[in-house]
Design a protein around this motif. Structure first.
Motif, PDB file in Angstrom:
ATOM      1  N   THR A 161      -4.244  -9.069   4.622  1.00 18.35           N
ATOM      2  CA  THR A 161      -4.491  -9.166   3.134  1.00 18.35           C
ATOM      3  C   THR A 161      -3.448  -8.836   2.461  1.00 18.35           C
ATOM      4  O   THR A 161      -3.442  -8.710   1.248  1.00 18.35           O
ATOM      5  N   GLY A 162      -2.040  -8.931   2.870  1.00 15.93           N
ATOM      6  CA  GLY A 162      -0.935  -8.743   2.158  1.00 15.93           C
ATOM      7  C   GLY A 162      -0.336  -7.303   2.200  1.00 15.93           C
ATOM      8  O   GLY A 162       0.909  -7.114   1.559  1.00 15.93           O
ATOM      9  N   ASN A 163      -0.910  -6.412   2.915  1.00 13.21           N
ATOM     10  CA  ASN A 163      -0.525  -5.068   2.962  1.00 13.21           C
ATOM     11  C   ASN A 163      -0.217  -4.254   1.683  1.00 13.21           C
ATOM     12  O   ASN A 163       0.973  -3.717   1.461  1.00 13.21           O
ATOM     13  N   TYR A 164      -0.939  -4.665   0.695  1.00 12.83           N
ATOM     14  CA  TYR A 164      -0.747  -4.185  -0.589  1.00 12.83           C
ATOM     15  C   TYR A 164      -0.705  -2.603  -0.744  1.00 12.83           C
ATOM     16  O   TYR A 164       0.259  -2.095  -1.177  1.00 12.83           O
ATOM     17  N   GLU A 165      -1.649  -1.913  -0.020  1.00  8.71           N
ATOM     18  CA  GLU A 165      -1.646  -0.269  -0.173  1.00  8.71           C
ATOM     19  C   GLU A 165      -0.566   0.231   0.408  1.00  8.71           C
ATOM     20  O   GLU A 165       0.025   1.026  -0.260  1.00  8.71           O
ATOM     21  N   TYR A 166       0.091  -0.422   1.614  1.00  7.79           N
ATOM     22  CA  TYR A 166       1.326   0.231   2.058  1.00  7.79           C
ATOM     23  C   TYR A 166       2.718  -0.005   1.137  1.00  7.79           C
ATOM     24  O   TYR A 166       3.371   0.956   1.030  1.00  7.79           O
TER      25      TYR A 166
END
Length: 322
Positions: free
Chosen positions: A201-206
């Motif tokens: 999902t785009g690795n937004y949290e990282y």
């Protein structure tokens, strides 16, 4: 309607702060608490409890903080000792003044000129000692005031800065630990050849954690530099001022004792003092007899004679009863 550049900057800044605020999750708060607890533990204890943590290598600020605590305790003991010493000197000075006043009063009542001069010189010597001791109290009082300023203002201010530094430090370590856990999670899913929802999902949290760690690192470095500067200034003040103040204290005490010794040396040869006690001593009658001036009044004689007659009457009545 055209939009101003300042309005765009404000909107971007608010959005950026909101994004950073999203990074401070409950997990980060719990990690900060864990790092704060682990900070006061030994490494073996933390390993035995299975507490994962991030560690800063060569962090000397904790040692400097302990040294600052020791310096503060030393200064407090010095303040108590100097305060007690100054109070004792003040009481001795008041006692010397009272002695001087008493000897001067004795000199004023003495008829002999030699004794008068001797008592007067001895009383003035005591008064001079009183002045010297009060001078010592006034000279050493600024030292106590400077030490109080160091203990009550300089050290608490540095501790407050250290508290802020430790808070930012634990926050930075929490983000580092969070990123390490996320990297381990990616490696674990990659080894199992399974998809990770966060990566798909785009690795937004990282990326959010990376940004938060960068911001936290900048604040951490800034506060660390501030703390280092304050600790260096405190160390210099401790090394320089303590040496200057102690040397001033020793020099003042030596000068005062030398001056008091010189004052007392001026009284050598005053004693023994010849005093005519016949003029001031009370005359006591040791013969046991009354003098002519101390004869018994007539009324007392009559009372005594009446008492004798009454006693004789009592004796006669007693004889008749038998």
């Amino acid at each position: 309607m055209p939009v101003r550049r300042s309005q765009i900057c404000v909107c971007v800044s608010k959005a950026y702060k909101y994004v950073l605020f999203q990074g401070h999750t409950l997990d980060i708060a719990l990690k900060k608490v864990k790092h704060r607890v682990v900070e006061s533990m030994a490494s073996d204890t933390a390993d035995a409890l299975g507490l994962s943590r991030a560690i800063l290598c060569n962090d000397l600020l904790v040692k400097k903080l302990n040294r600052l605590e020791n310096s503060g305790n030393l200064y407090k003991k010095m303040i108590r000792h100097l305060s007690a010493l100054l109070n004792a000197y003040y009481r001795v000075a008041r006692s010397q003044k009272e002695f001087g006043d008493l000897f001067c009063e004795v000199a004023a009542r003495e008829s002999s000129s030699a004794a008068n001069q001797a008592f007067l010189a001895f009383g003035e010597a005591h008064r001079s000692i009183d002045k010297q001791m009060l001078k010592v109290v006034r000279s050493l009082h600024p030292i106590v005031r400077d030490l109080n300023t160091f203990v009550e203002k300089a050290i608490p201010d540095t501790k407050l800065t250290l508290k802020k530094y430790l808070d930012v430090k634990f926050e930075y370590l929490s983000f580092c630990l969070k990123l390490k856990e996320m990297d381990d999670e990616e490696m674990q899913f990659a080894s199992l050849d399974e998809p990770l929802y966060r990566l798909e999902t785009g690795n937004y949290e990282y990326r959010l954690m990376l940004r938060c760690r960068q911001e936290s690192r900048e604040k951490f470095i800034k506060l660390r530099n501030d703390v280092m500067v304050k600790l260096e200034l405190l160390d210099q003040k401790h090394v320089q001022d303590i040496a200057t103040q102690l040397s001033t204290f020793v020099k003042t005490m030596m000068d005062t004792h030398a001056e008091c010794k010189q004052i007392l040396e001026t009284t050598n040869g005053l004693f023994p003092i010849e005093v005519d006690l016949a003029q001031i001593a009370h005359k006591y009658n040791t013969s046991g007899r009354l003098s002519e001036d101390e004869e018994v009044p007539d009324e007392a004689k009559e009372d005594n004679s009446n008492g004798v007659i009454r006693n004789e009457e009592k004796e006669e009545t007693l004889v008749d009863l038998s």
